[in-house]
Design an enzyme around this catalytic site. Structure first.
Site, PDB file in Angstrom:
ATOM      1  N   GLY A 169       8.937   1.541   7.782  1.00 27.08           N
ATOM      2  CA  GLY A 169       8.771   0.291   7.059  1.00 27.08           C
ATOM      3  C   GLY A 169       7.712   0.378   5.983  1.00 27.08           C
ATOM      4  O   GLY A 169       7.260   1.461   5.616  1.00 27.08           O
ATOM      5  N   LEU A 185       0.821  -1.221   0.000  1.00 27.73           N
ATOM      6  CA  LEU A 185       0.000   0.000   0.000  1.00 27.73           C
ATOM      7  C   LEU A 185       0.847   1.259   0.000  1.00 27.73           C
ATOM      8  O   LEU A 185       0.419   2.309  -0.470  1.00 27.73           O
ATOM      9  CB  LEU A 185      -0.925   0.011   1.225  1.00 27.73           C
ATOM     10  CG  LEU A 185      -1.980  -1.097   1.290  1.00 27.73           C
ATOM     11  CD1 LEU A 185      -2.734  -1.022   2.611  1.00 27.73           C
ATOM     12  CD2 LEU A 185      -2.946  -0.984   0.124  1.00 27.73           C
ATOM     13  N   GLY A 186       2.037   1.173   0.560  1.00 30.14           N
ATOM     14  CA  GLY A 186       2.907   2.343   0.634  1.00 30.14           C
ATOM     15  C   GLY A 186       4.019   2.112   1.632  1.00 30.14           C
ATOM     16  O   GLY A 186       4.092   1.063   2.280  1.00 30.14           O
ATOM     17  N   LYS A 236       1.779  -2.968   8.865  1.00 30.57           N
ATOM     18  CA  LYS A 236       3.065  -2.298   8.674  1.00 30.57           C
ATOM     19  C   LYS A 236       4.179  -3.218   9.170  1.00 30.57           C
ATOM     20  O   LYS A 236       4.187  -3.635  10.332  1.00 30.57           O
ATOM     21  CB  LYS A 236       3.125  -0.969   9.413  1.00 30.57           C
ATOM     22  CG  LYS A 236       4.527  -0.344   9.394  1.00 30.57           C
ATOM     23  CD  LYS A 236       4.582   1.002  10.048  1.00 30.57           C
ATOM     24  CE  LYS A 236       4.069   2.041   9.095  1.00 30.57           C
ATOM     25  NZ  LYS A 236       4.349   3.406   9.604  1.00 30.57           N
ATOM     26  N   GLY A 289       6.086   3.741   4.969  1.00 28.25           N
ATOM     27  CA  GLY A 289       6.078   4.706   6.050  1.00 28.25           C
ATOM     28  C   GLY A 289       7.486   4.997   6.509  1.00 28.25           C
ATOM     29  O   GLY A 289       8.471   4.544   5.915  1.00 28.25           O
ATOM     30  N   ASP A 328       6.482  13.155  12.358  1.00 25.02           N
ATOM     31  CA  ASP A 328       6.511  12.986  10.895  1.00 25.02           C
ATOM     32  C   ASP A 328       5.153  13.329  10.281  1.00 25.02           C
ATOM     33  O   ASP A 328       4.573  12.534   9.535  1.00 25.02           O
ATOM     34  CB  ASP A 328       6.914  11.557  10.532  1.00 25.02           C
ATOM     35  CG  ASP A 328       7.412  11.442   9.085  1.00 25.02           C
ATOM     36  OD1 ASP A 328       7.665  12.487   8.466  1.00 25.02           O
ATOM     37  OD2 ASP A 328       7.535  10.312   8.598  1.00 25.02           O
ATOM     38  N   VAL A 387       3.944  -0.816   4.263  1.00 27.91           N
ATOM     39  CA  VAL A 387       2.582  -1.148   4.657  1.00 27.91           C
ATOM     40  C   VAL A 387       1.964  -2.042   3.586  1.00 27.91           C
ATOM     41  O   VAL A 387       2.051  -1.755   2.383  1.00 27.91           O
ATOM     42  CB  VAL A 387       1.726   0.116   4.833  1.00 27.91           C
ATOM     43  CG1 VAL A 387       0.324  -0.252   5.315  1.00 27.91           C
ATOM     44  CG2 VAL A 387       2.382   1.069   5.821  1.00 27.91           C
TER      45      VAL A 387
END
Length: 790
Positions: A516, A510-511, A533, A513, A628, A518
């Site tokens: 790490g 999914l993406g 994650k 972070g 963040d 996800v």
């Protein structure tokens, strides 16, 4: 004939003069001083005044009713600013009313919302301060910006609030607010809550979709909800009886959180008498947050609220008992349990907490006590109406209950404090073996050896039973395809193999972070989708620290935070399981969409994010610095509600900390300057990051863009130059938006990205400014420094 014409001309002149508002001596350049006359401007009746009034060791600017023996303050400018010094002055200028103080920049008190310059001002007999243009048309009124009071003839408009004062002698923002909601419901809430029905403690119950109402106080003292056609809706406030025009009415949200209607009757000699005409609540303990966390409210014989701590708790500040209570013993971490740690439960009857529980069970009273005692996540349990509700700290909205069946079981005790607690609370139910009586040393030694042997055997047997029980429970859960988290557990502990299977061996990414990658997953082949994650770049953490932080994050519950459902810390594998957000990230919405997202929706999203950060900073324990904040970490659920993610390993602050040293975390472009200076990091680091995100939301572009003219490459520099040049609409690419809201959003963003942390507002003030409930000074260039702090 000539006489008749002269008479008609006189009547016409008189009528014109009467139609125009009275303008006394408030003309341009008219000054007021804090210490030398004149210090105020009076209304024609001399009942109302605007100017400086004394507060503490300094002065505030406001409007008051001239009552005796003390002034009745009805409006305060810049409520949360510190008191002013004696060398302050107010000056009416053609672009507004300004406060001037030696050694500080000018502050605007009343803005000019018109392109026409200010010509004059008037303090009216209604208590309204009005600024006029040359045609005697109003271009600014204090009635449009109420603080804690509305007066006769004044309205509280939809989406506006009254905020209580901190105390009778401190008119900064207090702990309660009255909100005129757009759903036509007038509601009282504790300030800084998420405005859920569980937070409300009084409401008119008039909510009707599509029926927009305003709260109107009439000159005769009648208080109604009024719609656009003038239709009045009664909600229980009784009509007061006017007294030949010698009565002034005001409706005030008092410092105790109760909305009341007052009348002030004046004699010809100027003597006044105050009377309370109506009150929203009669029981002061029904005000949510009248007592702080972990305490409950009882009424004394004179109907005054009295705050009491639960057993095992002491007042956080003995001089301010309404602040709340803290534990007087150390609570063990739920994981890594000590065998020599003992707990007890203390019972408090006829007390209830309105806070939501994490598990509700249909069991008996005795079972409720035992179930909480056996669950290390349970810190208190409330038994009411044959239901056992398991609670975690902090406990909110506690009060003496009218129902004798409401019982609180509070977990107390520590090996070093058991005796003290037992002495203080004789109704404590002991759950430890009986005391060992004093014996000769030899007998004690023998008994100790025997007990130690028994203890070792008991532990071994217990471990076997626990292992077998968990294995059977896991098998049953797996066989039944039960996907919901058990009501006995706050966070679910997953095995690594479970998450490998759930994500199909980490197939769909999914993406990424900050710590790490996800992946999309589905637990036990269910219809419920989750985001997993896989932590890859995490700084080495001990098992106890990792679990303690995960547990702390797991207790955060806010509509603008992505919910953490569980974790895995098997071997070297560390994974976090979150709720799945179906509409992707804010970054996709801003930077990848074919057209700009709706302006009002972007404003709502910006407020969603601000409320989420505010919760992390001030409402959850321990306080959390996200570290963040960026559009990639702001996700949208199925209803396009913005939720902050990727805070599972953010920096936690202890209760007595406001700053911390930590290694650089976050993303270039969103990092506050202090990250590069090896100075302590505070909550203001998140405020800086939020400011950058806010500017990106306004402009729908990244902070750095290379394929634009040179003066537009750095977003903050371009925004500030457009702000100074009065060309804010350049930022919108032809999009039509309301100018006042755009100006407000830009000013908030520029204040947030000031280089000096002290200049940045708190997230509380960010929300107040964005909602229009707090005046916003003119921001300096983000890289300059000023002697101002929020």
């Amino acid at each position: 004939m000539a006489a008749i014409l002269l008479f008609l001309l006189f009547l016409s002149t008189s009528s014109t003069a009467t139609a125009q508002p009275k303008h006394t001596n408030i003309t341009l350049e008219s000054p007021l001083s804090a210490t030398t006359q004149p210090t105020s401007w009076l209304s024609p009746s001399r009942l109302f005044a605007f100017g400086f009034y004394r507060e503490g060791t300094g002065f505030k600017v406001g409007i008051w009713l001239e009552t005796s023996p003390n002034k009745t303050i009805v409006w305060t400018a810049n409520q949360d600013d510190p008191p002013l010094s004696g060398n302050s002055t107010l000056v009416l200028m053609n672009n507004g009313l300004f406060l001037k103080t030696a050694g500080a920049p000018d502050m605007i008190i009343s803005g000019n919302n018109s392109s026409l310059p200010v010509y004059s001002a008037s303090m009216l007999d209604s208590g309204n301060l009005v600024l006029y243009n040359s045609d005697y048309k109003s271009i600014w009124e204090s009635f449009n910006y109420p603080t804690d009071t509305i007066l006769g003839g004044q309205s509280l408009l939809p989406n506006y609030q009254l905020f209580s004062s901190a105390s009778e002698t401190d008119h900064s923002t207090g702990g309660f607010q009255l909100s005129m909601q757009t759903d036509a419901n007038l509601v009282l809430y504790p300030k800084d809550t998420s405005h859920t029905p569980g937070d409300a403690y009084w409401a008119t119950g008039t909510n009707t979709p599509g029926n927009i109402l305003r709260l109107q106080l009439y000159q005769d003292g009648s208080l109604y909800l009024v719609n656009a056609t003038g239709y009045n809706t009664s909600f229980g406030a009784r009509r007061a009886v006017a007294n030949n025009g010698n009565v002034i009415y005001r409706a005030t949200l008092d410092v105790d959180g109760i909305f009341r209607l007052y009348s002030h009757s004046f004699t010809r000699s100027g003597i006044s008498t105050m009377k309370m005409e109506w009150s929203a609540l009669s029981n002061k303990c029904k005000v949510n947050s009248i007592c702080g966390v972990n305490s409950y409210c009882t009424l004394s014989t004179d109907d005054k609220p009295n705050c009491l701590c639960l057993p095992g708790f002491n007042f956080t500040d003995p001089d301010k008992k309404f602040v709340g209570c803290s534990r007087n013993f150390t609570l063990e971490v739920c994981i890594d349990k000590k065998e020599n740690f003992t707990y007890e439960t203390s019972t408090v009857e006829s007390v209830q907490f309105l806070d939501s529980s994490y598990a509700t069970l249909s069991i008996t009273k005795d079972e409720c006590r035992k179930v909480c005692l056996d669950d290390c996540n349970c810190e208190a349990a409330m038994f009411e109406n044959e239901k056992c509700m398991k609670l975690t700290l902090p406990l909110k909205y506690g009060r003496a209950s009218e129902s004798a069946s409401s019982i609180i079981f509070i977990k107390v005790g520590h090996e070093s404090s058991v005796d003290a607690i037992t002495d203080s609370f004789p109704n404590v139910t002991r759950m430890v073996p009986g005391e060992i009586k004093k014996e000769p040393r030899v007998k004690i030694l023998i008994a100790g050896i025997v007990l130690a042997a028994c203890l070792v055997a008991s532990i071994a047997f217990s471990c076997f039973l626990i292992y077998r029980n968990r294995a059977q429970s896991y098998k049953k859960m797996k066989d039944d395809n039960n996907l919901s988290l058990s009501e006995e557990i706050v966070l679910r502990s997953f095995s690594y193999n479970e998450l490998v299977k759930a994500t199909d061996n980490f197939k769909e990414e999914l993406g990424k972070g900050s710590f790490g990658t996800v992946y999309k997953g589905s637990l036990y082949n269910s219809n419920r989708t989750v985001a997993v994650k896989r932590l890859e770049k995490m700084v080495e953490e001990g098992e106890r620290e990792f679990r303690a932080e995960t547990r702390a994050i797991g207790r955060t519950h806010h509509r603008n935070l992505v919910r953490l459902l569980g974790f895995c810390d098997e071997g070297s594998s560390r994974l976090l399981v979150y709720e799945y957000m179906s509409n992707g990230s804010l970054a996709n919405l801003l930077f990848k969409a074919q057209s700009r997202h709706d302006w009002k929706e972007r404003v709502r999203i910006a407020l969603d994010v601000a409320r989420g950060i505010f919760y992390l900073h001030e409402e959850c324990e321990p306080h959390i610095i996200h570290c963040d904040i960026k559009p990639q970490n702001i996700l949208m659920d199925g209803f396009w509600t913005a939720k902050i993610s990727d805070f599972g390993l953010a920096k936690l602050l202890m209760p007595d900390q406001t700053r911390t040293f930590t290694g650089v975390r976050g993303t270039r472009g969103y990092l506050a300057p202090e990250w590069q200076k090896n100075t302590p990091i505070s909550l203001k680091a998140d405020v800086y990051s939020y400011g950058i995100v806010l500017l990106e939301i306004i402009c729908c572009r990244r902070y750095i863009e290379l394929e634009v003219p040179d003066n537009e490459i750095v977003l903050s520099e371009w925004v500030y130059s457009c702000f100074v040049g009065g060309e804010l609409r350049k930022l919108l690419g032809g999009e039509e938006v309301e100018g006042k809201i755009l100006d407000r959003m830009v000013k908030v963003g520029l204040w947030c990205i000031q280089d000096e942390p002290a200049l940045r507002p708190s997230m509380k003030n960010v929300i107040l400014m964005m909602e229009g409930n707090m005046d916003i000074p003119i921001p300096p260039s983000p890289t300059s420094s000023m002697n101002i702090s929020f």
